[in-house]
Design a protein around this motif. Sequence first.
Motif, mmCIF file in Angstrom:
data_model
loop_
_atom_site.group_PDB
_atom_site.id
_atom_site.type_symbol
_atom_site.label_atom_id
_atom_site.label_comp_id
_atom_site.label_asym_id
_atom_site.label_seq_id
_atom_site.Cartn_x
_atom_site.Cartn_y
_atom_site.Cartn_z
ATOM 1 N N PRO A 97 18.289 46.487 -66.001
ATOM 2 C CA PRO A 97 19.748 46.551 -66.150
ATOM 3 C C PRO A 97 20.500 46.070 -64.907
ATOM 4 O O PRO A 97 21.519 45.380 -65.020
ATOM 5 N N GLN A 98 20.005 46.407 -63.726
ATOM 6 C CA GLN A 98 20.650 45.942 -62.494
ATOM 7 C C GLN A 98 20.561 44.428 -62.359
ATOM 8 O O GLN A 98 21.511 43.775 -61.918
ATOM 9 N N LEU A 99 19.432 43.865 -62.753
ATOM 10 C CA LEU A 99 19.265 42.415 -62.704
ATOM 11 C C LEU A 99 20.240 41.725 -63.651
ATOM 12 O O LEU A 99 20.897 40.741 -63.285
ATOM 13 N N MET A 100 20.371 42.238 -64.866
ATOM 14 C CA MET A 100 21.288 41.640 -65.835
ATOM 15 C C MET A 100 22.742 41.743 -65.345
ATOM 16 O O MET A 100 23.516 40.806 -65.493
ATOM 17 N N GLU A 101 23.077 42.860 -64.724
ATOM 18 C CA GLU A 101 24.416 43.040 -64.159
ATOM 19 C C GLU A 101 24.649 42.045 -63.008
ATOM 20 O O GLU A 101 25.722 41.445 -62.895
ATOM 21 N N PHE A 102 23.629 41.862 -62.181
ATOM 22 C CA PHE A 102 23.720 40.910 -61.071
ATOM 23 C C PHE A 102 23.959 39.490 -61.592
ATOM 24 O O PHE A 102 24.822 38.769 -61.080
ATOM 25 N N LEU A 103 23.196 39.082 -62.607
ATOM 26 C CA LEU A 103 23.359 37.744 -63.175
ATOM 27 C C LEU A 103 24.758 37.561 -63.756
ATOM 28 O O LEU A 103 25.399 36.530 -63.539
ATOM 29 N N ARG B 184 15.099 33.466 -69.851
ATOM 30 C CA ARG B 184 13.835 34.102 -70.246
ATOM 31 C C ARG B 184 13.071 34.524 -69.008
ATOM 32 O O ARG B 184 13.395 34.122 -67.899
ATOM 33 N N TRP B 185 12.072 35.343 -69.225
ATOM 34 C CA TRP B 185 11.165 35.736 -68.152
ATOM 35 C C TRP B 185 10.137 34.625 -67.989
ATOM 36 O O TRP B 185 9.743 33.995 -68.970
ATOM 37 N N LEU B 186 9.676 34.388 -66.774
ATOM 38 C CA LEU B 186 8.620 33.389 -66.581
ATOM 39 C C LEU B 186 7.329 33.850 -67.252
ATOM 40 O O LEU B 186 6.640 33.063 -67.884
ATOM 41 N N ARG B 187 7.011 35.109 -67.076
ATOM 42 C CA ARG B 187 5.895 35.726 -67.811
ATOM 43 C C ARG B 187 6.537 36.761 -68.724
ATOM 44 O O ARG B 187 6.824 37.870 -68.322
ATOM 45 N N GLN B 188 6.749 36.371 -69.962
ATOM 46 C CA GLN B 188 7.557 37.191 -70.851
ATOM 47 C C GLN B 188 6.766 38.224 -71.649
ATOM 48 O O GLN B 188 7.324 39.226 -72.076
ATOM 49 N N ALA B 189 5.482 38.032 -71.855
ATOM 50 C CA ALA B 189 4.706 38.956 -72.692
ATOM 51 C C ALA B 189 4.851 40.422 -72.270
ATOM 52 O O ALA B 189 5.009 41.291 -73.134
ATOM 53 N N PRO B 190 4.820 40.743 -70.981
ATOM 54 C CA PRO B 190 4.945 42.156 -70.619
ATOM 55 C C PRO B 190 6.278 42.790 -71.027
ATOM 56 O O PRO B 190 6.372 44.010 -71.124
ATOM 57 N N TYR B 191 7.295 41.984 -71.288
ATOM 58 C CA TYR B 191 8.631 42.489 -71.620
ATOM 59 C C TYR B 191 8.909 42.542 -73.123
ATOM 60 O O TYR B 191 9.970 42.994 -73.523
ATOM 61 N N LEU B 192 7.986 42.053 -73.944
ATOM 62 C CA LEU B 192 8.272 41.903 -75.371
ATOM 63 C C LEU B 192 7.574 42.954 -76.226
ATOM 64 O O LEU B 192 6.387 43.226 -76.030
ATOM 65 N N ALA C 160 14.748 46.615 -70.801
ATOM 66 C CA ALA C 160 14.901 47.816 -69.980
ATOM 67 C C ALA C 160 13.954 48.926 -70.448
ATOM 68 O O ALA C 160 13.308 49.591 -69.634
ATOM 69 N N ALA C 161 13.858 49.119 -71.755
ATOM 70 C CA ALA C 161 12.973 50.157 -72.294
ATOM 71 C C ALA C 161 11.514 49.844 -71.999
ATOM 72 O O ALA C 161 10.735 50.731 -71.620
ATOM 73 N N ILE C 162 11.146 48.582 -72.136
ATOM 74 C CA ILE C 162 9.755 48.203 -71.901
ATOM 75 C C ILE C 162 9.416 48.273 -70.415
ATOM 76 O O ILE C 162 8.300 48.651 -70.044
ATOM 77 N N GLU C 163 10.383 47.964 -69.563
ATOM 78 C CA GLU C 163 10.166 48.139 -68.121
ATOM 79 C C GLU C 163 9.832 49.603 -67.822
ATOM 80 O O GLU C 163 8.905 49.900 -67.058
ATOM 81 N N LEU C 164 10.557 50.528 -68.434
ATOM 82 C CA LEU C 164 10.278 51.952 -68.247
ATOM 83 C C LEU C 164 8.915 52.329 -68.820
ATOM 84 O O LEU C 164 8.170 53.103 -68.217
ATOM 85 N N PHE C 165 8.575 51.781 -69.992
ATOM 86 C CA PHE C 165 7.275 52.052 -70.616
ATOM 87 C C PHE C 165 6.140 51.597 -69.703
ATOM 88 O O PHE C 165 5.182 52.323 -69.474
ATOM 89 N N ARG C 166 6.256 50.398 -69.189
ATOM 90 C CA ARG C 166 5.194 49.834 -68.347
ATOM 91 C C ARG C 166 5.118 50.562 -67.003
ATOM 92 O O ARG C 166 4.032 50.794 -66.495
ATOM 93 N N GLY C 167 6.254 50.856 -66.409
ATOM 94 C CA GLY C 167 6.309 51.681 -65.213
ATOM 95 C C GLY C 167 5.885 51.049 -63.896
ATOM 96 O O GLY C 167 6.140 51.634 -62.855
ATOM 97 N N THR C 168 5.246 49.900 -63.909
ATOM 98 C CA THR C 168 4.750 49.331 -62.647
ATOM 99 C C THR C 168 5.183 47.883 -62.437
ATOM 100 O O THR C 168 4.509 47.137 -61.738
ATOM 101 N N MET C 169 6.294 47.485 -63.011
ATOM 102 C CA MET C 169 6.780 46.118 -62.794
ATOM 103 C C MET C 169 7.407 46.056 -61.407
ATOM 104 O O MET C 169 8.472 46.618 -61.175
ATOM 105 N N ALA C 170 6.737 45.383 -60.496
ATOM 106 C CA ALA C 170 7.189 45.339 -59.112
ATOM 107 C C ALA C 170 8.125 44.166 -58.828
ATOM 108 O O ALA C 170 8.837 44.169 -57.839
ATOM 109 N N ARG C 171 8.107 43.160 -59.707
ATOM 110 C CA ARG C 171 8.910 41.958 -59.470
ATOM 111 C C ARG C 171 9.304 41.361 -60.814
ATOM 112 O O ARG C 171 8.525 41.344 -61.743
ATOM 113 N N HIS C 172 10.523 40.855 -60.873
ATOM 114 C CA HIS C 172 11.014 40.171 -62.073
ATOM 115 C C HIS C 172 11.196 38.695 -61.735
ATOM 116 O O HIS C 172 11.943 38.358 -60.821
#
Length: 187
Positions: free
Chosen positions: A9-15, A24-32, A57-69
């Motif tokens: 959410p902070q990234l989307m607000e920044f953009l 899109r994400w460069l590596r999008q599978a982890p977000y879908l 945002a929900a999937i980022e929380l589910f995954r829990g270890t996304m260190a970089r977008h």
Amino acid sequence: PRDRAYSVPQLMEFLEGAGLIFGRWLRQAPYLPWCGALAASPHHARLAKLPRDQQYAAIELFRGTMARHSFIAYGSEEAARENAIAFDESDWLEYVPMRMPDTVVVRERLPAGASAVLINRNHTFTDLYLPIDARRERLLEAIDGRRKISDIGRAMADRELARDFFQTLWRWDQVVFDAARPGVGLA
């Protein structure tokens, strides 16, 4: 220089504040929600109905270890539309798929019904592996980086299978597409 962590959410607000449009994400599978463990979870249908940013945002929380977008952003809605990959019209037939060099094709200890499993070595989440059957493997093997999907899938009677498979490969970061349209793109 400034180094700080951004949640989705902070990234989307920044953009948005910078006047940029998320592409899109460069590596999008982890977000879908269609990829990995989430595809089979009881939450899949609910996640898939959420607006795109809320899904991420929900999937980022589910995954829990996304260190970089890592992502692609555009300077205008028009540029974002022109560069969007979509499978709901017939444009997808003109895309030229190119296999990702980081993909490994595994043919040992396969799940039932699979002739191969595709793994993108850049994915850090172990649930991101894609089992494919023999028909889909034939389509995968026909990708040469020069032919359009319409040429690759010409022998296939099932156009819907081809569409779904190429969309799946794209979602799972197994291919990228040359989707250049006449009169669109870089000058």
